[in-house]
Design an enzyme around this catalytic site. Structure first.
Site, short mmCIF file in Angstrom:
data_model
loop_
_atom_site.label_atom_id
_atom_site.label_comp_id
_atom_site.label_asym_id
_atom_site.label_seq_id
_atom_site.Cartn_x
_atom_site.Cartn_y
_atom_site.Cartn_z
N ASP A 78 1.00 -1.40 -0.13
CA ASP A 78 0.03 -0.26 -0.68
C ASP A 78 0.68 0.97 -0.29
O ASP A 78 1.73 1.06 0.68
CB ASP A 78 -0.79 0.00 1.55
CG ASP A 78 -2.17 1.21 1.51
OD1 ASP A 78 -3.14 1.27 1.17
OD2 ASP A 78 -1.38 2.67 2.35
N TYR A 83 2.58 9.84 -0.42
CA TYR A 83 3.81 8.98 1.24
C TYR A 83 4.58 9.86 0.35
O TYR A 83 5.97 9.21 1.27
CB TYR A 83 3.62 7.55 0.47
CG TYR A 83 2.29 7.44 1.58
CD1 TYR A 83 0.94 7.99 1.96
CD2 TYR A 83 1.55 6.29 1.61
CE1 TYR A 83 0.01 8.09 2.90
CE2 TYR A 83 0.31 5.58 2.15
CZ TYR A 83 -0.18 6.43 3.18
OH TYR A 83 -1.54 5.95 2.82
N LYS A 108 -2.81 6.15 -4.42
CA LYS A 108 -3.85 6.80 -4.36
C LYS A 108 -4.02 8.08 -4.83
O LYS A 108 -2.53 8.54 -5.06
CB LYS A 108 -4.07 7.16 -2.31
CG LYS A 108 -4.02 5.95 -1.60
CD LYS A 108 -4.12 5.99 0.42
CE LYS A 108 -4.16 4.31 0.66
NZ LYS A 108 -2.60 4.28 0.16
N HIS A 139 -7.66 9.02 -1.87
CA HIS A 139 -7.05 9.39 -0.59
C HIS A 139 -7.68 9.76 0.52
O HIS A 139 -8.23 9.57 2.06
CB HIS A 139 -5.36 9.90 -0.52
CG HIS A 139 -4.75 9.11 0.41
ND1 HIS A 139 -3.47 9.55 0.65
CD2 HIS A 139 -5.17 8.89 1.93
CE1 HIS A 139 -2.75 8.71 1.42
NE2 HIS A 139 -3.72 8.85 2.29
#
Length: 335
Positions: A78, A83, A108, A139
């Protein structure tokens, strides 16, 4: 007690869309690799590794423990644009020697890219070095002003996040449906959606979301949302599945850990599996990675004890002093 790796997958997709959507493996390794809070807030003892070092991630470092996770049996990674670990995820897949088709990759769409969905996914694929992702999520339901690809938290002078009314998450999802048809993603879904926002999305969506990824742990069990998603054929994925040390240190969790001869974290993750939720724990530690996929099967009585711990308490994402959660009221979020 003998523990076995969890290999079951959640099959919860419905209707005419079942041929379009993939089933994610039950356990993913998270790849969150940076922390924007203050140094004093950094919890170096976080067993899931969900508290991480401040600053942008070191891609080689992230890739190294992701390769380790893949070797330990994980087949679901994931990640997310926000990120900043997509390059590391792609490198880990290549370095692992495991065929791409055996690894399920989730990424996302960030809230500042609602007006450039196609370009955003193409950028993600370029960073990943992949031709497609297995699951592409919105997200957050909030739409944030675009001030640059990596300006993820544009703020006003008072520090408030610059949320905008348009484009909406429904607009963004419609663009994601096109990418699904083209094969750039094998399935699409959402994250941080409530019954309210899912109902709003259903008014325009042609494809039922495959997944809704939400904060979920024994102190925030969200039974009504889980029931709703199940009724619509939407799989639920849990982030912050351990509840951090707040939940791990709960006396009931500790007692059950002693009973089963496992760690508190394994008890909490096993409870999630008993509820048919996909879990997204994250650890850079080899032993803890192994623990996170070797879980006991809990007795129904013990599941009931954990169910009784619900406090409707958010641990990862909390309402600010202004009453807002990332620019939206709890009412608007449907929380």
């Amino acid at each position: 007690m003998s523990l076995t790796p969890v290999t079951r997958t959640v099959c919860a997709f419905a209707g005419i869309f079942v041929s379009l959507q993939l089933t994610p493996p039950s356990i993913a390794t998270g790849s969150f690799g940076f922390y924007t809070g203050s140094e004093k807030d950094f919890n170096k003892d976080s067993r899931d590794g969900e508290a991480v070092l401040p600053g942008a991630p070191n891609q080689d470092h992230v890739a190294s423990w992701l390769v380790q996770a893949l070797k330990n049996g994980y087949r679901h990674i994931d990640t997310a644009t926000i990120y900043q670990t997509e390059p590391a995820v792609g490198k880990a897949i290549r370095d692992s020697g495991i065929p791409r088709e055996e690894i399920f990759v989730t990424t996302k769409l960030p809230w500042n890219h609602f007006g450039k969905v196609r370009e955003s996914l193409e950028q993600s694929l370029q960073r990943l070095g992949l031709d497609y992702v297995d699951l592409y999520l919105i997200h957050w339901p909030q739409s944030v002003v675009y001030e640059g690809d990596e300006v993820f938290f544009p703020t006003n002078a008072d520090g408030a996040l610059k949320v905008v009314d348009s484009p909406t998450f429904s607009d963004a999802y419609a663009e994601m449906e096109k990418l699904l048809q083209e094969g750039k993603t094998k399935s699409i879904g959402v994250s941080n959606f409530s019954i309210k926002t899912l109902e709003e999305l259903s008014k325009t969506a042609k494809v039922t979301p495959a997944v809704n990824q939400i904060e979920l742990h024994p102190y925030l069990q969200q039974p009504e949302l889980l029931e709703y998603c199940a009724s619509k054929g939407i799989a639920v994925a849990a982030y912050t599945p351990s509840g951090y040390s707040i939940v791990r240190n709960d006396p009931t969790i500790g007692e059950l850990a002693k009973k089963y001869g496992v760690t508190p974290n394994q008890i909490t993750l096993a409870w999630h599996i008993s509820r048919d939720t996909v879990i997204v724990p994250k650890s850079e530690n080899d032993q803890r990675q192994k623990e996170n996929i070797r879980l006991p099967k809990l007795d129904s009585e013990d599941i009931g004890k954990i169910n009784a711990l619900d406090r409707n308490q958010r641990i990862c994402n909390k309402v600010g002093p202004d009453g807002l959660m990332w620019g939206w009221t709890m009412e608007r979020l449907g929380w």
